[in-house]
Design a protein around this motif. Structure first.
Motif, PDB file in Angstrom:
ATOM      1  N   ALA A 201       0.858  -1.194   0.000  1.00 12.76           N
ATOM      2  CA  ALA A 201       0.000   0.000   0.000  1.00 12.76           C
ATOM      3  C   ALA A 201       0.889   1.238   0.000  1.00 12.76           C
ATOM      4  N   PRO A 202       0.577   2.229  -0.830  1.00 16.90           N
ATOM      5  CA  PRO A 202       1.370   3.455  -0.818  1.00 16.90           C
ATOM      6  C   PRO A 202       1.224   4.189   0.514  1.00 16.90           C
ATOM      7  N   PHE A 203       2.179   5.114   0.764  1.00 18.57           N
ATOM      8  CA  PHE A 203       2.207   5.728   2.104  1.00 18.57           C
ATOM      9  C   PHE A 203       0.925   6.479   2.422  1.00 18.57           C
ATOM     10  N   TRP A 204       0.275   7.024   1.416  1.00 24.16           N
ATOM     11  CA  TRP A 204      -0.926   7.825   1.729  1.00 24.16           C
ATOM     12  C   TRP A 204      -2.133   6.941   1.992  1.00 24.16           C
ATOM     13  N   PHE A 205      -2.156   5.718   1.461  1.00 25.66           N
ATOM     14  CA  PHE A 205      -3.183   4.761   1.888  1.00 25.66           C
ATOM     15  C   PHE A 205      -2.957   4.471   3.378  1.00 25.66           C
ATOM     16  N   LYS A 206      -1.700   4.212   3.697  1.00 25.55           N
ATOM     17  CA  LYS A 206      -1.326   3.899   5.079  1.00 25.55           C
ATOM     18  C   LYS A 206      -1.688   5.062   6.013  1.00 25.55           C
ATOM     19  N   ASP A 207      -1.401   6.280   5.570  1.00 28.27           N
ATOM     20  CA  ASP A 207      -1.712   7.443   6.413  1.00 28.27           C
ATOM     21  C   ASP A 207      -3.215   7.514   6.721  1.00 28.27           C
ATOM     22  N   ALA A 208      -4.015   7.282   5.679  1.00 25.72           N
ATOM     23  CA  ALA A 208      -5.468   7.350   5.880  1.00 25.72           C
ATOM     24  C   ALA A 208      -5.932   6.250   6.840  1.00 25.72           C
ATOM     25  N   TYR A 209      -5.292   5.108   6.738  1.00 24.93           N
ATOM     26  CA  TYR A 209      -5.615   3.984   7.644  1.00 24.93           C
ATOM     27  C   TYR A 209      -5.271   4.350   9.086  1.00 24.93           C
ATOM     28  N   VAL A 210      -4.037   4.832   9.257  1.00 20.40           N
ATOM     29  CA  VAL A 210      -3.573   5.178  10.608  1.00 20.40           C
ATOM     30  C   VAL A 210      -4.465   6.265  11.212  1.00 20.40           C
ATOM     31  N   ASN A 211      -4.823   7.243  10.390  1.00 18.14           N
ATOM     32  CA  ASN A 211      -5.697   8.321  10.892  1.00 18.14           C
ATOM     33  C   ASN A 211      -7.034   7.775  11.395  1.00 18.14           C
ATOM     34  N   THR A 212      -7.435   6.657  10.829  1.00 21.93           N
ATOM     35  CA  THR A 212      -8.768   6.142  11.159  1.00 21.93           C
ATOM     36  C   THR A 212      -8.747   5.084  12.257  1.00 21.93           C
ATOM     37  N   ILE A 213      -7.801   4.141  12.160  1.00 20.09           N
ATOM     38  CA  ILE A 213      -7.847   3.039  13.144  1.00 20.09           C
ATOM     39  C   ILE A 213      -6.620   3.002  14.059  1.00 20.09           C
ATOM     40  N   GLY A 214      -5.698   3.949  13.868  1.00 18.24           N
ATOM     41  CA  GLY A 214      -4.542   4.008  14.761  1.00 18.24           C
ATOM     42  C   GLY A 214      -3.358   3.211  14.228  1.00 18.24           C
ATOM     43  N   HIS A 215      -2.210   3.428  14.876  1.00 23.61           N
ATOM     44  CA  HIS A 215      -0.964   2.885  14.344  1.00 23.61           C
ATOM     45  C   HIS A 215      -0.853   1.383  14.493  1.00 23.61           C
ATOM     46  N   ARG A 216      -1.121   0.898  15.691  1.00 21.33           N
ATOM     47  CA  ARG A 216      -0.918  -0.537  15.937  1.00 21.33           C
ATOM     48  C   ARG A 216      -1.869  -1.397  15.091  1.00 21.33           C
ATOM     49  N   ALA A 217      -3.137  -0.988  15.092  1.00 19.91           N
ATOM     50  CA  ALA A 217      -4.109  -1.771  14.308  1.00 19.91           C
ATOM     51  C   ALA A 217      -3.747  -1.718  12.829  1.00 19.91           C
TER      52      ALA A 217
ATOM     53  N   ARG B 265       3.073  17.241  -1.657  1.00 24.02           N
ATOM     54  CA  ARG B 265       4.496  17.602  -1.719  1.00 24.02           C
ATOM     55  C   ARG B 265       5.293  16.627  -2.561  1.00 24.02           C
ATOM     56  N   GLN B 266       4.835  15.378  -2.632  1.00 20.99           N
ATOM     57  CA  GLN B 266       5.649  14.375  -3.333  1.00 20.99           C
ATOM     58  C   GLN B 266       4.852  13.578  -4.356  1.00 20.99           C
ATOM     59  N   ARG B 267       3.984  14.282  -5.016  1.00 20.84           N
ATOM     60  CA  ARG B 267       3.149  13.588  -6.017  1.00 20.84           C
ATOM     61  C   ARG B 267       3.972  12.933  -7.108  1.00 20.84           C
ATOM     62  N   ASP B 268       4.905  13.704  -7.667  1.00 19.66           N
ATOM     63  CA  ASP B 268       5.680  13.161  -8.796  1.00 19.66           C
ATOM     64  C   ASP B 268       6.536  11.986  -8.341  1.00 19.66           C
TER      65      ASP B 268
END
Ligand SMILES: CC/C=C\C/C=C\CCC/C=C/CC(=O)SCCNC(=O)CCNC(=O)[C@H](O)C(C)(C)COP(=O)(O)OP(=O)(O)OC[C@H]1O[C@@H](n2cnc3c(N)ncnc32)[C@H](O)[C@@H]1OP(=O)(O)O
Length: 266
Positions: A149-165, A232-235
């Motif tokens: 998963a790209p980092f921004w998928f991961k970010d959205a996940y973490v924002n929603t269910i937290g880091h450990r989960a 910031r890092q789209r390209d």
């Protein structure tokens, strides 16, 4: 996905962005719409395969039940050329950014399976209502496809269910059944299948009752840092995707996965 403005203006059957499912197949895309060249009227963005409205102008259930979205179209990531992958990924980024940063209230009425790209669009909404059916799994299962998963998928996940989960679910490619999705906070409500739409409407009314400007500013305040990280890092993200997806080993994994899906059907 429901756009508040169109709903409020009594035009719930407005233009739909996205691809309709191929006959006999599941809806995968929402990305053959040209989101890169024309401004996407998010006000008119609906669950792409929703057939429209009934005689009262209310949205009707999807014509492709059981699947909210099968995620990104794997055939767009297999056997194509680098220019195609770059254009495709740019469109994926664009769709997510516009959804995630929309000032509208967006409620995801999830009445089917919701893996990977489907989950990421649901996560970009303000609220998620999932039908209570043990087959309707939701989550980011990329690792099971042999991809990351790209980092921004991961970010959205973490924002929603937290880091450990997220750490656990991402590594395992875990798809949550409804009860667990609710427990971990991946969705906000789990309701009987025939109440998904009405519950989504009630949620919408609740969110719309808040003064718009205050809600919008707050939404932006909460989401800006996550979106900016991608902006910031789209390209670089596109280049990463292209070089990753072009690897022989990744192409092989995706082909094997697609083949398994096709065989499972047969
Ligand atoms: C260092 C790293 C740097 C960068 C990395 C960057 C990026 C890499 C990450 C890219 C991100 C990808 C996100 C994704 O969304 S990947 C897609 C994940 N989706 C899935 O895993 C779902 C797979 N599908 C299913 O599980 C089932 O189809 C589903 C439960 C949704 C529905 O089941 P049902 O029984 O109703 O249908 P099927 O008979 O299984 O399928 C019917 C046909 O549809 C085809 N199909 C299904 N899913 C897809 C798909 N995602 N893409 C393309 N085609 C799909 C399936 O093969 C059948 O096809 P036909 O036989 O009809 O041709």
């Amino acid at each position: 996905v429901w756009a508040a403005k169109a709903w409020r203006e009594g035009d719930p059957g407005g233009t739909r962005a996205g691809r309709r499912p191929r006959a006999g197949s599941v809806p995968t895309g929402f990305l053959d719409v040209d989101v890169t060249s024309a401004p996407l009227a998010l006000e008119c963005l609906y669950t792409p395969w929703a057939p429209g409205t009934d005689s009262d102008g209310a949205p009707t259930p999807q014509d492709c039940p059981r699947v909210f979205s099968a995620g990104l179209d794997l055939t767009e990531m297999c056997g194509r050329n680098p220019a195609h992958y770059a254009e495709y990924w740019k469109a994926v980024q664009e769709l997510w950014l516009r959804t995630y940063l929309s000032s509208l209230v967006l409620v995801a009425a999830i009445n089917g399976a919701c893996p990977a790209g489907g989950c990421i669009i649901a996560l970009a909404c303000d609220c998620r209502v999932l039908a209570d059916n043990p087959k309707y799994h939701i989550g980011l299962n990329e690792t099971l496809l042999g991809i990351t998963a790209p980092f921004w998928f991961k970010d959205a996940y973490v924002n929603t269910i937290g880091h450990r989960a997220s750490e656990q679910a991402l590594q395992l490619g875990y798809l949550f059944p409804p009860s667990e999705a609710l427990q971990v906070g991946l969705v906000d409500q789990v309701v009987p299948e025939d109440q998904v739409l009405s519950t989504a409407l009630s949620e919408m009314a609740r969110w719309l009752a808040v003064p718009d400007h205050a809600r919008q500013l707050t939404k932006n305040m909460m989401r800006k840092a996550t979106a900016d990280r991608l902006l910031r890092q789209r390209d670089a993200d596109i280049q990463n995707f292209v070089s990753f997806i072009c690897r022989d080993s990744i192409q092989k994994s995706l082909q094997v996965y697609l083949e398994k899906l096709r065989q499972r059907k047969g």
